[in-house]
Design an enzyme around this catalytic site. Sequence first.
Site, PDB file in Angstrom:
ATOM      1  N   GLY A  71       0.819  -1.316   0.046  1.00  0.00           N
ATOM      2  CA  GLY A  71      -0.080  -0.050  -0.099  1.00  0.00           C
ATOM      3  C   GLY A  71       0.877   1.240  -0.030  1.00  0.00           C
ATOM      4  O   GLY A  71       1.649   1.790  -0.931  1.00  0.00           O
ATOM      5  N   ASP A 114      -3.289 -13.048  -1.112  1.00  0.00           N
ATOM      6  CA  ASP A 114      -2.866 -11.675  -1.388  1.00  0.00           C
ATOM      7  C   ASP A 114      -1.336 -11.534  -1.020  1.00  0.00           C
ATOM      8  O   ASP A 114      -0.704 -10.784  -1.658  1.00  0.00           O
ATOM      9  CB  ASP A 114      -3.797 -10.770  -0.415  1.00  0.00           C
ATOM     10  CG  ASP A 114      -3.350  -9.305  -0.255  1.00  0.00           C
ATOM     11  OD1 ASP A 114      -3.623  -8.742  -1.449  1.00  0.00           O
ATOM     12  OD2 ASP A 114      -2.481  -9.002   0.501  1.00  0.00           O
ATOM     13  N   LYS A 133       1.792 -10.178  -3.679  1.00  0.00           N
ATOM     14  CA  LYS A 133       2.841  -9.051  -3.368  1.00  0.00           C
ATOM     15  C   LYS A 133       4.454  -9.730  -3.336  1.00  0.00           C
ATOM     16  O   LYS A 133       5.302  -9.084  -3.856  1.00  0.00           O
ATOM     17  CB  LYS A 133       2.614  -8.403  -1.919  1.00  0.00           C
ATOM     18  CG  LYS A 133       1.121  -7.872  -1.923  1.00  0.00           C
ATOM     19  CD  LYS A 133       0.650  -7.485  -0.643  1.00  0.00           C
ATOM     20  CE  LYS A 133      -0.586  -6.724  -0.506  1.00  0.00           C
ATOM     21  NZ  LYS A 133      -1.259  -6.571   0.811  1.00  0.00           N
TER      22      LYS A 133
HETATM   23  N1  LIG Z   1      -8.359  -0.976  -0.602  1.00  0.00           N
HETATM   24  C1  LIG Z   1      -7.198  -0.905  -0.324  1.00  0.00           C
HETATM   25  O1  LIG Z   1      -6.687  -0.446   0.788  1.00  0.00           O
HETATM   26  C2  LIG Z   1      -6.058  -1.236  -1.508  1.00  0.00           C
HETATM   27  C3  LIG Z   1      -4.756  -1.180  -1.093  1.00  0.00           C
HETATM   28  C4  LIG Z   1      -3.770  -1.583  -2.034  1.00  0.00           C
HETATM   29  C5  LIG Z   1      -4.128  -1.839  -3.332  1.00  0.00           C
HETATM   30  N2  LIG Z   1      -5.502  -1.879  -3.564  1.00  0.00           N
HETATM   31  C6  LIG Z   1      -5.968  -2.388  -4.775  1.00  0.00           C
HETATM   32  O2  LIG Z   1      -6.794  -1.239  -5.473  1.00  0.00           O
HETATM   33  C7  LIG Z   1      -7.601  -1.774  -6.285  1.00  0.00           C
HETATM   34  C8  LIG Z   1      -9.062  -1.194  -6.082  1.00  0.00           C
HETATM   35  O3  LIG Z   1      -9.297  -1.542  -4.805  1.00  0.00           O
HETATM   36  P1  LIG Z   1     -10.494  -0.885  -3.941  1.00  0.00           P
HETATM   37  O4  LIG Z   1     -10.209  -1.191  -2.633  1.00  0.00           O
HETATM   38  O5  LIG Z   1     -10.459   0.410  -4.290  1.00  0.00           O
HETATM   39  O6  LIG Z   1     -11.891  -1.540  -4.473  1.00  0.00           O
HETATM   40  P2  LIG Z   1     -13.464  -1.190  -4.600  1.00  0.00           P
HETATM   41  O7  LIG Z   1     -13.737  -0.201  -3.457  1.00  0.00           O
HETATM   42  O8  LIG Z   1     -14.311  -2.211  -4.783  1.00  0.00           O
HETATM   43  O9  LIG Z   1     -13.283  -0.225  -5.698  1.00  0.00           O
HETATM   44  C9  LIG Z   1     -13.482  -0.837  -7.215  1.00  0.00           C
HETATM   45  C10 LIG Z   1     -14.084   0.387  -8.290  1.00  0.00           C
HETATM   46  O10 LIG Z   1     -13.848  -0.316  -9.524  1.00  0.00           O
HETATM   47  C11 LIG Z   1     -15.060  -0.266 -10.009  1.00  0.00           C
HETATM   48  N3  LIG Z   1     -15.278  -1.512 -10.677  1.00  0.00           N
HETATM   49  C12 LIG Z   1     -15.278  -2.897 -10.258  1.00  0.00           C
HETATM   50  N4  LIG Z   1     -15.448  -3.679 -11.452  1.00  0.00           N
HETATM   51  C13 LIG Z   1     -15.656  -2.877 -12.580  1.00  0.00           C
HETATM   52  C14 LIG Z   1     -15.950  -3.242 -14.014  1.00  0.00           C
HETATM   53  N5  LIG Z   1     -16.163  -4.479 -14.390  1.00  0.00           N
HETATM   54  N6  LIG Z   1     -15.978  -2.329 -14.737  1.00  0.00           N
HETATM   55  C15 LIG Z   1     -15.639  -1.054 -14.438  1.00  0.00           C
HETATM   56  N7  LIG Z   1     -15.589  -0.643 -13.131  1.00  0.00           N
HETATM   57  C16 LIG Z   1     -15.584  -1.704 -12.150  1.00  0.00           C
HETATM   58  C17 LIG Z   1     -16.128  -0.009  -8.922  1.00  0.00           C
HETATM   59  O11 LIG Z   1     -17.232   0.621  -9.592  1.00  0.00           O
HETATM   60  P3  LIG Z   1     -18.672   0.954  -8.657  1.00  0.00           P
HETATM   61  O12 LIG Z   1     -17.978   1.936  -7.626  1.00  0.00           O
HETATM   62  O13 LIG Z   1     -19.487   1.457  -9.804  1.00  0.00           O
HETATM   63  O14 LIG Z   1     -18.882  -0.322  -8.146  1.00  0.00           O
HETATM   64  C18 LIG Z   1     -15.395   0.717  -8.005  1.00  0.00           C
HETATM   65  O15 LIG Z   1     -15.656   2.106  -8.244  1.00  0.00           O
HETATM   66  C19 LIG Z   1      -7.694  -3.525  -6.244  1.00  0.00           C
HETATM   67  O16 LIG Z   1      -6.804  -3.916  -7.362  1.00  0.00           O
HETATM   68  C20 LIG Z   1      -6.797  -3.539  -4.901  1.00  0.00           C
HETATM   69  O17 LIG Z   1      -6.175  -4.831  -4.942  1.00  0.00           O
HETATM   70  C21 LIG Z   1      -6.776  -1.681  -2.571  1.00  0.00           C
END
Ligand SMILES: NC(=O)c1ccc[n+]([C@@H]2O[C@H](COP(=O)([O-])OP(=O)(O)OC[C@H]3O[C@@H](n4cnc5c(N)ncnc54)[C@H](OP(=O)(O)O)[C@@H]3O)[C@@H](O)[C@H]2O)c1
Length: 448
Positions: free
Chosen positions: A145, A212, A216
Amino acid sequence: MSPYSAPNASRPPLRVALAGIGVVGGGVVRLLEANRDLIARRAGRAIEIIAISARDRHRDRGIDLTPYRWEDDMGALVADDDVDVVVEMIGGADGAALTLARQTLGAGKALVTANKAMIAHHGLDLARLAEQTDTPLKYEAAVAGGIPVIKAIREGASANEIARVYGILNGTCNYILTRMERDGAGFAEALAAAQAEGYAEADPTFDVDGIDAAHKLSILAALCFGTKLDIDAVTANGIRNIIAADIREAEALGHRVRLIGMAERDSAKNGGGLYQHVQPCLVPADHPLAYVPGALNAVVAEGNFVGRLFFEGAGAGAGPTASAIVADIIDIARDEYGPAFAMPVDALDQAPTADAGARIGKHYVRLIVEDRIGVLAEIATAMRDAEVSIESFIQRGTDGGDGGSEDGVVIAIVTHEGPASAIHAALDVLAASDHVVGTPMHMPILAL
Ligand SMILES: NC(=O)c1ccc[n+]([C@@H]2O[C@H](COP(=O)([O-])OP(=O)(O)OC[C@H]3O[C@@H](n4cnc5c(N)ncnc54)[C@H](OP(=O)(O)O)[C@@H]3O)[C@@H](O)[C@H]2O)c1
């Protein structure tokens, strides 16, 4: 144009499109808005969000997105002439994220991603595509992160041969283990607490089974050793089978239980094999990893000239993850980029997988057995037959409802140094015994 030029002197803004406006995407919008002026001064030019896209246009995301052009079709972000950088924050190894990544790099546009699953599974192909179209591929947020560990290893430690990289790569597991430590809770209770506080998903499989962390680790290994990223070579055991007694015994032994991802490369003399494993381990209580609290992450890299480097910080969350993503965008604005894994894909080695069974070390073994005559002799025989030498053997009596052990006695064993394969052989025999309850647990005792 000189990098010493005043900001905005004549460079046009860097135009960014955001794909996915969830936890991370929302954080990136907030960060780019809050620190706009400072970022422009550091980047030497303004950074502007040009377009955004997600699944549901009408979802309330708690931020005002009206200043930004919405695209229902992600492909339009790539097709739009006014977009320089696409930031992928959708998630998932394949599907929409991978399609967008390939389109972006294929079109010669810069890609920034937070997606460890996609990089772990397709990082080499994407890096090759970026090389072919001479465009940046950046993924700082995909590993630990907010900790800038990719940049630190790729740039700051790039003069070193790195023999070993390891750490706490999953905040959810660390939260659960430290909660078990603090409260004496069982795994299920600590997981429920993690879910209630938003540290664990409703389906925690990816986190608690070590998947996960494996993603990494595979990325770190490629970067540290100059080897071709190979997620299939990473083995992962999670923390589901840890019971409160394991935490107590570890403490009595002067250790703490941590889910550790470790990658180590054998010397060329020993075949140059690569060991990549995620598993719960006993970490000496005086090692910095034993002090990493709650949902934090930490990474240790050992370089042959720099020595031990230790990085700690938030491995997840909107703010820290956005911090890493925007740092990548700033690098692109400054034209600072290079091969994704620090050298061109064709220069990366294809390392054989090291024999994990041959690794020598001490182990902690825990069994729950029926309270009857002959069981201890059965354990001793299985250990002797597998040539496992026992350093200490503790029987704690009934464990009182911990991890389903109410009908059994907890046996905690510490072995002398020996090959992991011998422990596995002994535990295979004991797991099949009618007198052993549940699955035997074993953890390497790290000598760090
Ligand atoms: N959360 C963390 O702390 C964190 C840390 C490091 C890395 N990551 C990585 O960052 C990425 C995003 O994580 P997140 O936690 O932000 O996920 P999230 O809250 O679930 O957000 C995902 C976003 O992608 C959109 N989405 C999902 N499927 C889609 C599709 N088929 N077509 C178009 N849009 C789509 C969703 O749209 P809607 O909002 O309209 O549903 C949402 O806006 C992932 O790869 C995760 O591994 C996350």
